[in-house]
Enzyme design. Structure first.
Site, PDB file in Angstrom:
ATOM      1  CG  ASN A  98      -2.112  -0.784   1.133  1.00  0.00           C
ATOM      2  OD1 ASN A  98      -2.389  -1.295  -0.194  1.00  0.00           O
ATOM      3  ND2 ASN A  98      -2.698  -1.135   2.118  1.00  0.00           N
ATOM      4  CB  THR A 148      16.766 -11.504 -29.664  1.00  0.00           C
ATOM      5  OG1 THR A 148      17.407 -11.394 -28.034  1.00  0.00           O
ATOM      6  CG2 THR A 148      15.348 -11.704 -29.568  1.00  0.00           C
ATOM      7  CE  LYS A 150      15.904  -8.197 -31.850  1.00  0.00           C
ATOM      8  NZ  LYS A 150      14.985  -7.687 -30.616  1.00  0.00           N
ATOM      9  CE  LYS A 176      15.946 -13.663 -25.045  1.00  0.00           C
ATOM     10  NZ  LYS A 176      14.897 -12.622 -25.708  1.00  0.00           N
ATOM     11  CD  GLU A 179      10.077  -8.291 -25.530  1.00  0.00           C
ATOM     12  OE1 GLU A 179       9.844  -7.027 -26.085  1.00  0.00           O
ATOM     13  OE2 GLU A 179      11.085  -8.673 -26.060  1.00  0.00           O
ATOM     14  CG  HIS A 268      12.830 -10.530 -21.964  1.00  0.00           C
ATOM     15  ND1 HIS A 268      12.204  -9.168 -21.661  1.00  0.00           N
ATOM     16  CD2 HIS A 268      13.302 -10.269 -23.190  1.00  0.00           C
ATOM     17  CE1 HIS A 268      12.730  -8.254 -22.540  1.00  0.00           C
ATOM     18  NE2 HIS A 268      13.397  -9.005 -23.505  1.00  0.00           N
ATOM     19  NE  ARG A 269      16.667  -5.323 -18.353  1.00  0.00           N
ATOM     20  CZ  ARG A 269      17.208  -4.468 -18.122  1.00  0.00           C
ATOM     21  NH1 ARG A 269      17.650  -4.109 -16.860  1.00  0.00           N
ATOM     22  NH2 ARG A 269      18.218  -3.861 -19.193  1.00  0.00           N
ATOM     23  CB  SER A 353      20.069  -8.322 -24.517  1.00  0.00           C
ATOM     24  OG  SER A 353      19.189  -8.466 -25.687  1.00  0.00           O
TER      25      SER A 353
END
Length: 459
Positions: A98, A148, A150, A176, A179, A268-269, A353
């Site tokens: 809270n 990654t 693409k 990889k 995300e 992955h963040r 990355s």
């Protein structure tokens, strides 16, 4: 309570607090401690039925933040019995529940935490850990290399698998998923998993090296995530992936699954900067690093310094140390406010990355060291001669720089020349250097050290 004697079993939290005008910072700190433990807005008679003095959190120190008027560091101690063992969901419900909406404070940020050994022993920690991962990959003495796929979205399964194969064949250790690739209409997860693992197995057979692809198992429900993770394991994958946005309980659940089934777990963040980037409100990414190491992930994206995403050099160093050290001391320039004994929890591998390329290799090794995964997405897929050439350029750049370092050369100062020399016998590296040269995303960071002037990201 400035006289409070901190116990070894206390959980400690440091908040950066900006009180509203007219609100005393000590009163604000006390209110934060109360609301995040036992108190409410008024006195209640049921306090008499509990050991309230024990369970009430204690604000024990308030310091002004250097060079930041009207902002204070508030230190709060929590008794260990306030928290369920091994539950991040319960821990965070108190610590960040809270109090961030308090009217009495203009802004509030959770900067750091210290966890006692007694509490850490109730958490699993990384499912695999750095040491076992290196043994499984048979890769030692250098950072691991990845990329990654693409574009992130829109590829067919067959073309996706081709990208995986080309990148791994060219010399990368990992490819990889990104995300936001899950199981969309243009490519369902089974199709992606099948073609990706075909690429992994083909590249491994050709190269004689262990290869992997982070298969993203993120889904709408835990049942779906377990189904996808089990399918990945059935196909022979050594690693699965999840996103931070699935939540703490789901992350811990996948950490347990990965330990049970002997899988590496990549996190992955995704979404973290919505609350970690601004310096005055939210939480510092180092706290997320600590929570994720406790939760059981093996990899977490932790910044590059020189890439396209937020990353002050000192802050990034603090994140990496948080993930890799078994014991850390107070280091204010790196944002570490508490000493931390990690109770032998395994190391969590930082991942670099976002906007990096082979021309920065000397900077990356200097800032990040060996114990990380360097992922070159655009820096592999964007190579003019193709994906395999992009991967080869990165592998040659890495190995020539590690060799120069091991020979005792000043690889940071000589880095550009070392790369040029290596490029004489490696056409893909020469093409990459001609294209990207020494491009670096050198913007002022929003999250910087409070106690020293931040160094530049350029070498």
């Amino acid at each position: 309570d400035p006289d409070y004697a901190i116990k070894e079993t206390d959980i400690l939290a440091l908040f950066r607090c900006t009180p509203q005008p007219g609100v005393d910072p000590v009163e604000a700190a006390a209110a934060l401690a109360g609301e995040s433990s036992t108190a409410t807005w008024t006195v209640v008679w049921t306090d008499l039925l509990t050991a309230c003095d024990l369970y009430r959190a204690k604000a024990y120190r308030v310091d002004p933040v250097p060079s930041t008027p009207d902002t204070y560091f508030c230190y709060v101690a929590y008794d260990i019995d306030l928290f369920e063992e091994g539950s991040l969901a319960n821990l965070t419900a108190s610590i960040i529940g809270n109090i961030f909406g308090f009217k009495a404070v203009k802004a509030l940020r959770l900067e750091d935490m210290r966890f006692p050994v007694a509490l850490l022993k109730t958490y699993q920690g990384p499912a695999t850990g750095l040491i076992v991962e290196r043994e499984r990959m048979d890769k030692f003495g250098r950072p691991l290399l990845g990329a990654t796929v693409k574009p992130k979205l829109g590829l067919s399964g067959k073309n996706y698998g081709r990208v995986v194969f080309e990148g791994l064949k060219g010399g990368l250790d990992f490819l990889k998923d990104d995300e936001n690739i899950n199981s969309q209409p243009f490519m369902r997860y089974r199709e992606r998993f099948l073609y990706s693992m075909e690429g992994v197995n083909h590249a491994a057979a050709l190269s004689g090296e262990v290869k992997g692809h982070y298969l993203n198992t993120t889904a709408a429900t835990m049942e779906d995530m377990y189904e996808r993770a089990n399918f990945a394991k059935e196909l022979g994958s050594i690693i699965v992936m999840i996103d931070l946005v699935i939540g703490y309980t789901a992350i811990q659940s996948m950490g347990k699954w990965s330990r049970d089934y002997d899988m590496i777990l990549h996190l992955h963040r995704a979404g973290n900067s919505t609350y970690s980037r601004q310096k005055n409100h939210g939480m510092n990414f180092r706290v997320i690093c600590k929570w994720m190491r406790m939760a059981g992930v093996d990899h977490i994206h932790a910044g590059t310094v020189v890439g396209k995403l937020e990353g002050d050099p000192l802050m990034i160093k603090g994140f990496y140390n948080t993930l890799l050290d078994f014991k850390s001391e107070v280091n204010l320039p790196e944002g570490l406010f508490f000493a931390q004994d990690w109770a032998s929890l395994r190391k969590c591998v930082p991942v670099a990355s976002g906007g990096i390329h082979c021309g920065q290799m000397h900077q990356l090794i200097n800032y990040l060291g060996d114990d990380c995964v360097m992922q070159f997405g655009g820096g592999t897929i964007g190579h003019p001669d193709g994906i395999q050439s992009g991967a080869t350029a990165n592998r040659v750049a890495l190995e020539c720089m590690v060799l120069a370092r091991n020979e005792g050369r000043d690889y940071v100062a000589e880095g550009p020349q070392i790369l040029r020399d290596a490029a004489k016998s490696c056409g893909p590296l020469q093409t990459a250097l001609d294209l990207w040269k020494d491009i670096t995303f050198n913007y002022a960071s929003t999250d910087t050290a409070d106690f020293v002037e931040t160094p530049t990201a350029n070498v």
